[in-house]
Design a protein around this motif. Structure first.
Motif, PDB file in Angstrom:
ATOM      1  N   GLU A   8       0.836  -1.198   0.000  1.00  0.00           N
ATOM      2  CA  GLU A   8       0.000   0.000   0.000  1.00  0.00           C
ATOM      3  C   GLU A   8       0.871   1.249   0.000  1.00  0.00           C
ATOM      4  N   CYS A   9       0.592   2.169  -0.922  1.00  0.00           N
ATOM      5  CA  CYS A   9       1.297   3.445  -0.942  1.00  0.00           C
ATOM      6  C   CYS A   9       0.826   4.275   0.248  1.00  0.00           C
ATOM      7  N   GLN A  10       1.750   4.670   1.104  1.00  0.00           N
ATOM      8  CA  GLN A  10       1.367   5.417   2.298  1.00  0.00           C
ATOM      9  C   GLN A  10       0.942   6.842   1.970  1.00  0.00           C
ATOM     10  N   ALA A  11       1.244   7.315   0.768  1.00  0.00           N
ATOM     11  CA  ALA A  11       0.859   8.676   0.399  1.00  0.00           C
ATOM     12  C   ALA A  11      -0.584   8.754  -0.076  1.00  0.00           C
ATOM     13  N   CYS A  12      -1.059   7.712  -0.799  1.00  0.00           N
ATOM     14  CA  CYS A  12      -2.405   7.812  -1.373  1.00  0.00           C
ATOM     15  C   CYS A  12      -3.270   6.580  -1.142  1.00  0.00           C
ATOM     16  N   GLY A  13      -2.685   5.481  -0.647  1.00  0.00           N
ATOM     17  CA  GLY A  13      -3.478   4.293  -0.370  1.00  0.00           C
ATOM     18  C   GLY A  13      -3.632   3.346  -1.541  1.00  0.00           C
ATOM     19  N   TRP A  14      -2.987   3.637  -2.683  1.00  0.00           N
ATOM     20  CA  TRP A  14      -3.080   2.746  -3.846  1.00  0.00           C
ATOM     21  C   TRP A  14      -2.439   1.408  -3.507  1.00  0.00           C
ATOM     22  N   LEU A  15      -3.066   0.311  -3.963  1.00  0.00           N
ATOM     23  CA  LEU A  15      -2.589  -1.029  -3.648  1.00  0.00           C
ATOM     24  C   LEU A  15      -1.902  -1.664  -4.854  1.00  0.00           C
ATOM     25  N   TYR A  16      -0.736  -2.253  -4.612  1.00  0.00           N
ATOM     26  CA  TYR A  16      -0.062  -3.052  -5.645  1.00  0.00           C
ATOM     27  C   TYR A  16      -0.102  -4.510  -5.223  1.00  0.00           C
ATOM     28  N   ASP A  17      -0.769  -5.324  -6.024  1.00  0.00           N
ATOM     29  CA  ASP A  17      -0.902  -6.755  -5.776  1.00  0.00           C
ATOM     30  C   ASP A  17       0.125  -7.476  -6.646  1.00  0.00           C
ATOM     31  N   GLU A  18       1.112  -8.106  -6.010  1.00  0.00           N
ATOM     32  CA  GLU A  18       2.175  -8.774  -6.765  1.00  0.00           C
ATOM     33  C   GLU A  18       1.610  -9.851  -7.686  1.00  0.00           C
ATOM     34  N   GLU A  19       0.566 -10.540  -7.250  1.00  0.00           N
ATOM     35  CA  GLU A  19       0.006 -11.622  -8.059  1.00  0.00           C
ATOM     36  C   GLU A  19      -0.613 -11.087  -9.354  1.00  0.00           C
ATOM     37  N   LYS A  20      -1.324  -9.957  -9.254  1.00  0.00           N
ATOM     38  CA  LYS A  20      -1.992  -9.388 -10.426  1.00  0.00           C
ATOM     39  C   LYS A  20      -1.073  -8.489 -11.232  1.00  0.00           C
ATOM     40  N   GLY A  21      -0.029  -7.944 -10.577  1.00  0.00           N
ATOM     41  CA  GLY A  21       0.834  -6.995 -11.261  1.00  0.00           C
ATOM     42  C   GLY A  21       0.087  -5.719 -11.590  1.00  0.00           C
ATOM     43  N   CYS A  22       0.603  -4.979 -12.546  1.00  0.00           N
ATOM     44  CA  CYS A  22      -0.055  -3.758 -13.021  1.00  0.00           C
ATOM     45  C   CYS A  22       0.314  -3.606 -14.494  1.00  0.00           C
ATOM     46  N   PRO A  23      -0.339  -4.404 -15.371  1.00  0.00           N
ATOM     47  CA  PRO A  23       0.038  -4.439 -16.790  1.00  0.00           C
ATOM     48  C   PRO A  23       0.041  -3.072 -17.462  1.00  0.00           C
ATOM     49  N   GLU A  24      -0.911  -2.190 -17.066  1.00  0.00           N
ATOM     50  CA  GLU A  24      -0.954  -0.871 -17.692  1.00  0.00           C
ATOM     51  C   GLU A  24       0.264  -0.031 -17.346  1.00  0.00           C
ATOM     52  N   GLU A  25       0.998  -0.427 -16.282  1.00  0.00           N
ATOM     53  CA  GLU A  25       2.232   0.255 -15.904  1.00  0.00           C
ATOM     54  C   GLU A  25       3.465  -0.554 -16.302  1.00  0.00           C
ATOM     55  N   GLY A  26       3.252  -1.610 -17.087  1.00  0.00           N
ATOM     56  CA  GLY A  26       4.365  -2.425 -17.552  1.00  0.00           C
ATOM     57  C   GLY A  26       4.831  -3.479 -16.567  1.00  0.00           C
ATOM     58  N   LEU A  27       4.016  -3.760 -15.531  1.00  0.00           N
ATOM     59  CA  LEU A  27       4.377  -4.759 -14.521  1.00  0.00           C
ATOM     60  C   LEU A  27       3.516  -5.998 -14.726  1.00  0.00           C
ATOM     61  N   ARG A  28       4.130  -7.067 -15.187  1.00  0.00           N
ATOM     62  CA  ARG A  28       3.398  -8.291 -15.480  1.00  0.00           C
ATOM     63  C   ARG A  28       2.895  -8.953 -14.197  1.00  0.00           C
ATOM     64  N   PRO A  29       1.814  -9.740 -14.290  1.00  0.00           N
ATOM     65  CA  PRO A  29       1.360 -10.502 -13.121  1.00  0.00           C
ATOM     66  C   PRO A  29       2.498 -11.344 -12.555  1.00  0.00           C
ATOM     67  N   GLY A  30       2.615 -11.337 -11.234  1.00  0.00           N
ATOM     68  CA  GLY A  30       3.677 -12.090 -10.580  1.00  0.00           C
ATOM     69  C   GLY A  30       4.936 -11.285 -10.316  1.00  0.00           C
ATOM     70  N   THR A  31       4.955 -10.009 -10.735  1.00  0.00           N
ATOM     71  CA  THR A  31       6.142  -9.177 -10.506  1.00  0.00           C
ATOM     72  C   THR A  31       6.263  -8.830  -9.027  1.00  0.00           C
ATOM     73  N   LYS A  32       7.354  -9.260  -8.407  1.00  0.00           N
ATOM     74  CA  LYS A  32       7.575  -8.995  -6.984  1.00  0.00           C
ATOM     75  C   LYS A  32       7.976  -7.532  -6.774  1.00  0.00           C
ATOM     76  N   TRP A  33       7.683  -7.037  -5.589  1.00  0.00           N
ATOM     77  CA  TRP A  33       7.983  -5.643  -5.256  1.00  0.00           C
ATOM     78  C   TRP A  33       9.463  -5.331  -5.431  1.00  0.00           C
ATOM     79  N   GLU A  34      10.329  -6.253  -5.015  1.00  0.00           N
ATOM     80  CA  GLU A  34      11.767  -6.003  -5.103  1.00  0.00           C
ATOM     81  C   GLU A  34      12.267  -5.987  -6.544  1.00  0.00           C
ATOM     82  N   ASP A  35      11.466  -6.502  -7.490  1.00  0.00           N
ATOM     83  CA  ASP A  35      11.872  -6.522  -8.898  1.00  0.00           C
ATOM     84  C   ASP A  35      11.387  -5.296  -9.671  1.00  0.00           C
ATOM     85  N   ILE A  36      10.620  -4.439  -9.014  1.00  0.00           N
ATOM     86  CA  ILE A  36      10.136  -3.219  -9.664  1.00  0.00           C
ATOM     87  C   ILE A  36      11.274  -2.197  -9.698  1.00  0.00           C
ATOM     88  N   PRO A  37      11.523  -1.548 -10.840  1.00  0.00           N
ATOM     89  CA  PRO A  37      12.616  -0.566 -10.929  1.00  0.00           C
ATOM     90  C   PRO A  37      12.460   0.557  -9.906  1.00  0.00           C
TER      91      PRO A  37
END
Length: 510
Positions: A8-37
Motif C-alpha cells: 500500500e502506498c502510504q501517500a495515497c493508499g493505492w494497492l499493488y498486488d504482486e500476483e496481479k501486477g499492473c500491466p498498464e504500468e508495464g508490470l506483469r502478473p507475478g512481478t515482486k515488489w523487489e523486482d520493480i525498478p
C-alpha cells in the motif's frame, strides 16, 4: 499461504498486488515488489519507489478473506464468481428499469475513483459520467514530475473514455458541459440543450489553476499544468525552451522546479514569501529545501512578484516588482488552485471557498454530494436525528478544502460505500473520518514527508525541531498542550522508521 504480497502506498493508499501486477504500468502478473525498478512511480500520486517505499499490508489470500468477511460487500468482478449472488439496486430488484442513474459530473481523480469504488459494491445501478474533456483517464499528481521522465500523453493515459466506460459499465458523455442543476426536477441541464435526470448527483468538478493577470505584451506565455491537455502543450513548447520561470514556491511550484531542473532546463522561481514552502514547513526545513533546490540550479527571487512579461528584441523579459529583470522563455503559474464551484453556485447549492458538504459529503441540496478538490467538507457530525439531512447554510466558515490525494480518496471510498448501502440495503450513511495522511513532496533533490492537522489555529501550534543539519530536518508540530499533532521530515531524515515513530505519537482523528 500465498507467495505473493500486497503493498500500500502510504501517500495515497493505492494497492499493488504482486500476483496481479499492473500491466498498464508495464508490470506483469507475478512481478515482486523487489523486482520493480527504483524509478517506477505510483500510478495514482506519482511517488516513486526510490523516493517513498510502500508498506506491505497483507498476503493476497488474506486480502481476499478481508474483502468478504464481517458482512462487507464483495469486490466488483466482471463476472460474478461462483457462489456469490450478483448485487442489485432497489430499482433492479423492483423491476423498475426506468430508475434514474447516479450522475457524476467530472472525470478527474475524484469522479473516476468514485466510479471504481462504487462498482466494487454494486455493478447494476446505472451510472452516468459527464465531463468537459475527452474523458481520458490519467493521474493528475503525475503531471508535476512527468517531464524529466520524458513521459508522453499516451504514457500518462491509463485508459481511454471508451475503455473506462466498458470496464466499469458507465455511460460517459465527453465534451459536454453542465449548465445548471434543476434540484427540484432532479436533472442536470446541459449546455446546448438536453437534460440528464439523476437519482443521486455527485459533484466532482475539481479545481483550476490560478493564473494571475500580468501586464506586458508577452503575458500569453503564462502556462499552467493542471490537466493532460496543459501537459501536452507544455511538452510541445518545451522542445524550444531553455529557461522557465515558475510563479510560486509552494508544493506544486517546488515539484515543478525539481522536475524541470532534472530535465536540464534553467529555472527561476518567484515568490512573495522569504523561502520555499514557507506556509507549510518550519523555518529550518523551508531553508533546507531552498538550499537544496538552489544547489540543483534553481534561481530564487523571494519577497517579490512578477509584474510584467515583455517580448524584447533579444527574447522574452520577465520583470519583477522589485525592479529585477531576466530573460525567460516560458512562465508557469504555480500560485495555487481554486475549487470549481460555478455550477454549484448557478444551481443554488451552498458554497464558500468550495462546495459545502457535511460529514456524509452531502451538500445543501438533498441527494447532491461533493467530493475532491471542489468540496469544502465539514468534519462536524450531524445529530443522529439529522443523519439524512444535507448541510445547513451558514455564514460562518465551515470545514476545509483539502487539495491532496489522500483525503480525496477517503472521501471517494466513503461516499461510494454510503450510496451503495443506501441503494442496496437502505442503511443510514457513515460519517467521514480521516486517518493520519502523509503528504509527500516529490522533490528528488530534497525529499519531504509530512503530516499536518486538518484544521490549524493560528498562534496555537509550534514546531519543535529535533534534528537538523545540512542534509535535512526532523521536526514535530505541537499543540498548546505540547501534544504531537504533526511532523515534517526532510532530506536524509525521510525514512520509514522515523515516519512510523512520529505517526504513533499523533492521536487518532476520529
Amino acid at each position: 499461504m500465498s507467495q505473493y504480497r500486497i503493498w500500500e502506498c502510504q501517500a495515497c493508499g493505492w494497492l499493488y498486488d504482486e500476483e496481479k501486477g499492473c500491466p498498464e504500468e508495464g508490470l506483469r502478473p507475478g512481478t515482486k515488489w523487489e523486482d520493480i525498478p527504483d524509478d517506477w512511480c505510483c500510478p495514482e500520486c506519482g511517488i516513486s519507489k526510490r523516493d517513498f517505499q510502500m508498506k506491505q499490508v497483507a498476503e493476497t489470500s488474506e486480502v481476499e478473506q478481508m474483502n468478504t468477511q464481517n458482512g462487507s460487500l464483495p469486490l466488483f468482478h466482471s463476472e460474478s464468481p461462483a457462489g456469490i449472488k450478483p448485487l442489485a439496486s432497489k430499482r433492479t430488484q423492483n423491476n423498475d428499469a426506468s430508475g434514474a442513474p447516479i450522475v457524476v459530473i467530472g472525470s478527474g481523480m475524484a469522479g473516476v475513483n468514485f466510479v471504481k469504488s462504487y462498482r466494487r459494491h454494486d455493478k447494476h445501478t446505472p451510472i452516468v459520467v459527464i465531463c468537459a474533456d475527452d474523458g481520458a483517464i490519467y493521474s493528475k499528481p503525475q503531471l508535476s514530475n512527468a517531464y524529466a521522465q520524458q513521459k508522453s500523453i499516451a504514457a500518462l493515459t491509463q485508459s481511454s473514455a471508451i475503455e473506462f466506460s466498458r470496464q466499469y459499465n458507465v455511460r460517459l458523455f465527453t465534451h459536454t458541459l453542465a449548465e445548471r442543476v434543476d434540484t427540484q426536477a432532479k436533472c442536470v441541464l446541459l449546455q446546448g440543450g438536453g437534460a440528464q435526470p439523476y437519482d443521486k448527483l455527485v459533484l466532482a468538478t475539481g479545481s483550476s489553476a490560478i493564473t494571475p493577470s500580468i501586464e506586458g505584451n508577452a503575458n500569453h506565455k503564462i502556462r499552467a499544468l493542471n490537466n493532460l491537455s496543459d501537459y501536452g502543450q507544455f511538452v510541445t513548447e518545451a522542445a524550444h525552451v531553455r529557461h522557465v520561470t515558475i510563479m510560486g514556491a509552494g508544493l506544486i511550484g517546488c515539484e515543478f522546479a525539481d522536475n524541470l531542473l532534472r530535465a536540464g532546463l534553467g529555472v527561476s522561481i518567484v515568490d512573495p514569501n522569504p523561502s520555499a514552502l514557507y506556509s507549510l514547513l518550519p523555518h529550518e526545513a523551508s531553508l533546507s529545501l531552498t538550499q537544496s533546490l538552489t544547489e540543483a540550479g534553481a534561481d530564487f527571487h523571494f519577497g517579490t512578484t512578477v509584474s510584467r512579461i515583455e517580448n524584447r528584441e533579444l527574447g522574452t523579459k520577465v520583470i519583477l516588482a522589485n525592479g529585477r529583470r531576466f530573460n525567460s522563455d516560458l512562465v508557469l503559474s504555480a500560485i495555487g488552485v481554486q475549487p470549481n464551484i460555478e455550477l454549484a453556485l448557478r444551481s443554488g447549492i451552498s458554497c464558500q471557498r468550495g462546495i459545502l458538504a457535511n460529514s456524509h459529503l452531502a451538500t445543501s441540496v438533498q441527494d447532491v454530494f461533493a467530493i475532491g478538490d471542489c468540496a469544502q467538507v465539514s468534519m462536524q457530525r450531524v445529530a443522529a436525528s439529522d443523519d439524512a439531512s444535507p448541510i445547513k447554510d451558514n455564514t460562518e466558515q465551515i470545514g476545509a478544502v483539502l487539495p491532496y490525494v489522500a483525503p480525496l480518496l477517503n472521501q471517494v471510498k466513503l461516499l461510494a460505500l454510503n450510496l451503495a448501502n443506501e441503494i442496496i440495503h437502505e442503511k443510514k450513511p457513515a460519517h467521514l473520518s480521516y486517518p493520519i495522511m502523509p503528504i509527500v513532496v516529490k522533490t528528488s533533490c530534497h525529499p519531504i514527508n509530512m503530516v499536518l492537522p486538518i484544521h490549524t489555529t493560528a498562534g496555537h501550534n509550534r514546531w519543535a525541531v529535533e534534528e537538523q543539519d545540512s542534509d535535512g530536518v526532523s521536526a514535530r508540530l505541537l499543540d498548546n498542550k505540547f501534544n504531537t499533532i504533526g511532523y515534517v521530515l526532510t532530506g536524509k531524515y525521510v525514512t520509514n522508521e522515523r515516519c512510523n515513530a512520529y505517526t504513533t505519537l499523533i492521536p487518532n482523528r476520529d
